[in-house]
Design an enzyme around this catalytic site. Structure first.
Site, PDB file in Angstrom:
ATOM      1  CD  GLU A 180     -17.937  50.976   8.293  1.00 38.73           C
ATOM      2  OE1 GLU A 180     -18.757  50.068   8.519  1.00 38.73           O
ATOM      3  OE2 GLU A 180     -18.192  52.162   8.460  1.00 38.73           O
ATOM      4  NE  ARG A 198     -21.776  52.482  12.615  1.00 40.88           N
ATOM      5  CZ  ARG A 198     -21.934  51.136  12.616  1.00 40.88           C
ATOM      6  NH1 ARG A 198     -20.989  50.360  13.087  1.00 40.88           N
ATOM      7  NH2 ARG A 198     -23.028  50.606  12.139  1.00 40.88           N
TER       8      ARG A 198
END
Lengths: 496, 782
Positions: free
Chosen positions: B731, B328
């Site tokens: 997030e 990621r």
């Protein structure tokens, strides 16, 4: 001095918990208030977040008699020992909701302004805001931030909590606090507990003593010279919760009101050993403003309510926040053993790391701070990783007197975090004394820091940073006394 | 939430607490009264025992001998567990790499690794007994810091990822300007206020129920079953709420649940385990710190022509989720920028430190910090405002829109977001004002930065993008809601309940939110990757719609009207030209033997990912935002204050604006903490020296920006049909903290007239800020 007779000794600890009288005669000296309320009483609203007085999840109010009223202060129940609560009223989150189920103004404001997310820190915040609202129903943002310096929230980013705090008084005023009705009864009950007797609980390995007075304390320590004297327990609490050290026998002195005295006269300020940071703040702010401001940088509100300046001194930590300014101000400390007292300059009290000039059976009775003379200039600055509620990386304190010709007549400089004890910068002082107070002198004197200090590197700061910032604090002091254009420090609360 | 006195208003124009309302958190009343029950607050069955972990005191070593006799003899001790007491497989590795024992047999790989567990009558007795162990080690050389690692040939904990598009080396080599550099980016402790905890209650046969503070009940179930050597059906995991998670309770709860379950089955007594904060911080994983190497080629105007990134992460001794985390990071090495040619590799490094894990953003923020450093380098090299370089390199909408992983960006709104924020924050005028201020201020310097965010939404492991829910309608018209997501403060339960209330058109109070349990909804994914509402909201909607469809069929049939004449109105249903209360219809349906319960399901469409090729569409959509921060720094001490922050953030069409705002504000502060005062320090022995709030400094209320303006981009809606066209919010706002780092950097740059890139590493503690100031002063004088 004579031993108190059995008649003047009580073998039971007594205090109030919410609406109940508690009497305990078989508890350990290191029993914490938090464990008692959670494990013994199953009052689980109060949470354990860190067990070291740094997160505030365990915040409760402790009320103590002050004349005919009760003064409530926020404390960290995780590092507060039960034995220190004799004659106090402990208020936990469970006590706030009204019998009909409706919320207390503080609680309702927190709900309406979305002040909780995960909710784990929330009871601690509610108690901290309750403590604030009792004293200051219309607090400034700065007052709110100060009151919750000791409370960590990891979810909300605090904004909604601040908004809730500002709104509490629109839900109700302290005069109409549902809990105000019980005050008279509480005062009466606390007065009844304060029977003037010494308290002794436990025996052998597990015991603690609560002296009835300063004289009684002196007597106790003569027979128990190796006992641990515990006042605010903001440090000793961690010996138990983190290091699982045995601290018995303990002498809890927090209830000796005689040692809480604050006097100001022509010789200066005298602080009794039990004067808390919070109690000292106002008098210091009035007479030595820079010292007063520094108090807000010590711990969180709960720690400032519990911790004492006497303890900060007696403990001898190299990173205690009050010794450097006290040393710079030429403070002295009075030590007492039995009936004998001696007063020494504070800087002589700190001998080496972990070693102070205190004999077995001797205790810190008072601290005397001479008021800075007319024409002197004083400053103290703390540097830490986080501005508030952090432990010092470097703390510098400066007291300067200039002669009429602009040269340095005297200068006292003391640092914390730079050596194994709070320490004066003797070589730097010498390099400045008698010289013109100008940038050139300062730059020359900066070379002498190496003669005075060899700071360590640790998780708070590197040696190089400590040296550089310590020097720069002297540069800042010089600038502050010569007042050039432009701001000298960043500040949240003053225009930069 | 059910209040018996509340009677549904069957004439209302609108239900209470439907989608789009800024409803307060469903547990808010319980939070403020202390009545919300966390696992440590649960009533304990008689005979409950308490476990505590004994931790390794060396970072790397063979266990030569382990004498636990004094531990066993200590007061209150009932049992001592070691590797030998694990009845099933001694492994907790979430990705099946078998590299993470519950308790190691004879080899320890980090200081603080749990070696044994003590079970005693009280927690304090267990804790004290742990200290009586006598363990002899043969110490082995320990690799602690990523800086110690040979990055050309490192030992890795899992397979690295490579992303390429175009010929980056060629593009960089032929570019008019080239810069190469390295950034040291620190990790982060979760500092959830409620620490890890597991509480196991043994049942009959092989059964055990574990109350676990976890974001991933299904995984805890699998791990406990695995460690006990029993089928998953024997293990039930339940969690009502966590006191914060942030990724720290995704895999890290496994150990505590496993120990509690093993002890409970062995002793046939309830067993609870809760480490002290210091042990929690020492023994559980954190956000990965990274060493980011970058090289960029660009033209005179600041157009990036090619970039080459290496993201090396301190993963610790085991893989845990490090593969997906470092993936990621690469997926976000572009942030909002189009790279004509790019080469990026991850290096998940083995170190003798605790195995790092998920943390809000899951590597994404680290990827973005690398991208933003490159922007800064280009800006300072050309003497331009970093914002100009940012805007110049933004993804396009019809071209310049392919990511390094070959997904086309189809929903780009960053230009509009940044343009609006720039105006609202008064960026240009303030930047000029700051330049004037700095010219005349000797000690205090100010800085400003406006940074964008694009964050990919979906688990990159495609199969995790599924969810289930269970909805029961009772005969009084009240609804029982259960889903696979977990509540950690973010308000997921409330959002899903709002979706269900909206679906049935009943007041929110009629929907009861219940604890997450593996017995009701199986095989769930972690509540992570910001996906909670997207996945579980859809699954719950699906369940509600199944029941609704049955009700419509029933009502149409019974009343002889076409189905489209059965309409759900607030707390009532219109059937033809009559209206009946919702509860009445339910009762009638029950009498007619209509099933009033449904299991819902959802899987995210469109996504796919080929990791070997580094190509695919790992993300369903992107969430966007931008933040503008201004700071003051003290060039004598490195201290700083955040003066003002403006945030404009995209949550699509908000299901609950109050909760979303809370996520944005809280996420920003947590991101700011990561990049400023939160510093993890290990000493050369591998001992974590910042293991409690006394030494590890998360932001306080007084670290908030003095002025803090947060706005939702209310014009945005998800181009994909996600739940009510909303977007994930957990997030992405965390990344707004980057604007503070860059504002500090801007202030530092002022001391060298903005001609030198400060290369400020993170966290930007006062020490790092001062040292950067000194470096730039020196560079200026050269």
């Amino acid at each position: 001095m004579t031993e108190p007779s059995a008649l003047t000794i009580r073998t039971e600890l007594r205090f109030l918990l919410n609406d109940r009288q508690i009497a305990l005669n078989s508890i350990r000296p290191d029993q914490t208030l938090l464990d008692f309320i959670r494990l013994d009483r199953r009052l689980t609203g109060t949470k354990e977040g860190c067990a070291e007085g740094d997160c505030g999840a365990c915040t409760v109010l402790v009320g103590r008699l002050e004349g005919d009223t009760v003064k409530y202060e926020t404390v960290n129940s995780c590092i507060r020992f039960l034995g220190s609560l004799d004659g106090c009223h402990v208020v936990t989150i469970e006590h706030l909701k009204r019998p009909d189920g409706s919320l207390h103004p503080v609680q309702q404001a927190m709900v309406d302004f979305h002040g909780s997310q995960c909710g784990f820190c929330t009871p601690g915040f509610v108690m901290a805001l309750y403590g604030l609202w009792m004293q200051r129903p219309q607090p400034s943002v700065q007052a709110i931030e100060t009151a919750i310096q000791g409370n960590l929230c990891r979810c909300t980013g605090y904004e909604p909590i601040i908004k809730a705090a500002q709104a509490i008084s629109s839900y109700g005023t302290p005069e109409n606090d549902p809990l105000a009705q019980e005050r008279a009864k509480v005062v009466a009950e606390l007065k009844a507990i304060k029977d003037g007797r010494r308290v002794e609980v436990g025996s052998g390995e597990e015991r603690f003593i609560i002296p009835a007075s300063a004289d009684d304390l002196a007597a106790v320590l003569e027979t128990e010279p190796s006992a641990n004297v515990v006042a605010g327990s903001t440090d000793v609490g961690l010996w138990v919760t983190k290091f699982m050290r045995k601290i018995t026998p303990v002498v809890f002195i927090g209830g000796i009101d005689e040692l809480r005295g604050i006097t100001v006269d022509e010789r200066g300020i005298t602080l009794g050993a039990l004067v808390s940071y919070s109690d000292a703040q106002a008098v210091l702010a009035e007479h030595v403003p820079a010292f007063g401001k520094l108090i807000h940088r010590i711990g969180g509100e709960q720690v400032r309510n519990m911790g004492t300046i006497g303890g900060n001194v007696a403990n001898g930590s190299p990173i205690g926040d009050t010794p450097p300014p006290l040393i710079a101000l030429n403070a002295s400390v009075t030590l007492r053993k039995g009936a004998a007292r001696r007063t020494i300059p504070l800087e002589q009290f700190f001998i080496a790391y972990g070693k102070q000039d205190r004999q077995p059976g001797e205790f810190v009775e008072a601290i005397h701070i001479p008021l800075p003379e007319q024409g002197t200039q004083f400053a103290a600055w703390k540097i830490s990783k986080r501005r508030e509620e952090d432990i010092t990386s470097v703390l510098g304190a400066f007291l300067l007197k200039l002669a009429a010709d602009g040269t340095v007549e005297t200068i006292r400089i003391a640092y914390g975090g730079m050596a194994a004890t709070p320490k004066r910068a003797a070589a730097v002082e010498a390099a400045l004394t008698g010289k013109p107070w100008n940038a050139e002198t300062i730059e020359t004197a900066l070379h002498f820091y190496e003669a005075d200090f060899k700071p360590i590197s640790d998780m708070r700061a590197s040696s190089a940073y400590r040296m550089l910032s310590a020097r720069n604090l002297l540069r800042r002091f010089h600038l502050a006394t010569t007042k050039p254009a432009g701001s000298l420090t960043v500040s949240r609360y003053e225009a930069a | 939430m059910m209040t018996k006195h509340l009677v549904p208003d069957t004439t209302a124009a609108k239900i209470r607490g439907g989608v789009g309302e800024g409803q307060v958190h469903d547990s808010a009343h319980k939070h403020v009264t202390g009545e919300a029950i966390y696992i440590d607050d649960m009533a304990e069955p008689a005979g409950t025992l308490h476990a505590y972990l004994g931790l390794s005191t060396v970072a790397h070593g063979k266990i030569l001998s382990m004498d636990l006799s004094e531990v066993e003899k200590a007061p209150g001790v009932v049992a001592v567990l070691t590797a030998r007491d694990v009845p099933g497989v001694n492994d907790l590795s979430p990705t099946g790499l078998n590299d993470e024992p519950v308790l190691p047999e004879d080899y320890v790989q980090f200081l603080g690794q749990p070696i044994f567990a003590v079970v005693a009558e009280t927690r304090e007795q267990a804790r004290r007994a742990c200290h009586k162990a006598k363990i002899e080690y043969e110490e082995l050389p320990a690799l602690i810091e990523p800086g110690q690692v040979d990055l050309t040939n490192p030992r890795l904990v899992t397979k690295p990822l490579k992303l390429t598009r175009g010929d980056a080396q060629q593009a960089i080599a032929s570019a008019p300007h080239r810069i190469k550099g390295q950034m040291n980016l620190g990790g982060q402790d979760h500092f959830y206020l409620e620490g890890q905890i597991g509480f196991a209650i043994p049942g009959e046969d092989m059964d055990v129920t574990v109350y676990s503070s976890t974001q991933h009940p299904s995984e805890v179930q699998h791990m406990v079953a695995h460690a006990l050597g029993v089928p998953s059906h024997a293990v039930t995991i339940e969690v009502r709420r966590m006191g914060g998670g942030f990724g720290g309770k995704e895999t890290q709860a496994n150990l505590f649940a496993a120990i509690a379950a093993i002890a409970a089955k062995k002793l046939n007594r309830a067993v609870k385990i809760r480490p002290d904060r210091d042990d929690d911080m020492t023994a559980t994983g954190k956000r990965h710190d990274f060493l980011i190497d970058y090289e960029v080629g660009f033209d005179d105007d600041g157009n990036i022509l090619g970039v080459d990134f290496s993201y090396a992460a301190r993963c610790g001794y085991a893989a845990d989720l490090s593969g997906a985390v470092t993936d990621r990071a690469l997926f976000h090495c572009d942030n909002t920028y189009f790279y004509p040619a790019v080469h990026a590799v991850s290096k998940p490094l083995y170190t003798n430190t605790v195995s790092n894990t998920a943390f809000r953003g899951f590597g994404g923020p680290q990827g973005i910090v690398g991208a933003e450093r490159v922007i800064e380098e280009v800006a300072y090299a050309l003497g331009k405002d970093p914002l100009e370089i940012r805007k110049r390199n933004f993804y396009g909408t019809s071209d310049r829109n392919v990511t390094p992983y070959h997904q086309t960006v189809e929903d780009n709104i960053i230009d509009r977001l940044v343009a609006e924020l720039e105006v609202e924050a008064g960026y240009k005028a303030r930047r000029e004002e700051i330049a004037r201020f700095n010219a005349s201020s000797r000690i205090v310097k100010r800085g400003i930065a406006l940074t964008p965010v694009k964050f990919g939404i979906s688990f990159t492991a495609t199969h995790f993008n599924q969810a289930g829910a269970l909805v029961h309608v009772y005969t009084d018209g009240s609804v029982h809601l259960n889903h696979g997501g977990t509540e950690m403060g973010q308000g997921l339960n409330l959002k899903v309940a709002q979706v269900v209330a909206e679906e049935f058109q009943i007041d929110l109070e009629q929907v009861k939110i219940t604890a997450t349990t593996t017995g009701k909804v199986p095989n769930t994914s972690a509540t992570a990757a910001s996906s909670g509402s997207d996945l579980n909201g859809m699954a719950a909607q699906n369940a509600a719609r199944q029941i609704k469809d049955r009700l419509i069929d029933f009502a149409a049939d019974k009343h002889g009207v076409p189905k489209d004449q059965v309409v759900f109105l607030p707390n009532r249903v219109r059937i033809g030209n009559q209206e009946i209360p919702f509860a009445d219809l339910i009762r009638e349906a029950y009498m007619a033997r209509i099933q009033l319960s449904a299991a819902g399901f959802y899987k995210t469409p469109k996504i796919h990912w080929d990791r070997d090729k580094g190509q695919g569409r790992p993300f369903y959509y992107f969430a966007y935002g931008a933040a503008c921060s201004e700071v003051s720094i003290d060039t004598l001490t490195g201290e700083y204050v955040v003066e003002r922050v403006d945030i404009l953030h995209d949550v699509g069409r908000s299901i609950n604006p109050a909760l979303d705002r809370g996520q944005i504000e809280g996420g920003f502060i947590q991101g700011m903490g990561w990049l400023t005062t939160e510093e993890l320090v290990w000493d050369n022995k591998g001992r974590l020296r910042t293991h409690a709030p006394s030494t590890y400094k998360i932001p306080l209320a007084s670290d908030r920006p003095k002025i803090f303006n947060v706005k939702l981009a209310d014009w945005s809606e998800n181009v994909e049909p996600a739940i009510h066209r909303s977007k994930a919010v957990g997030e992405p706002p965390f990344v707004h903290g980057v604007s503070v780092l860059h504002a500090i950097s801007d202030a530092v740059a002022s001391v060298a007239d903005y001609k030198v890139c400060p290369r400020l590493d993170a966290p930007a503690t006062p020490e790092r800020v001062l040292m950067a100031v000194e470096r730039l002063k020196t560079a200026k004088n050269l």
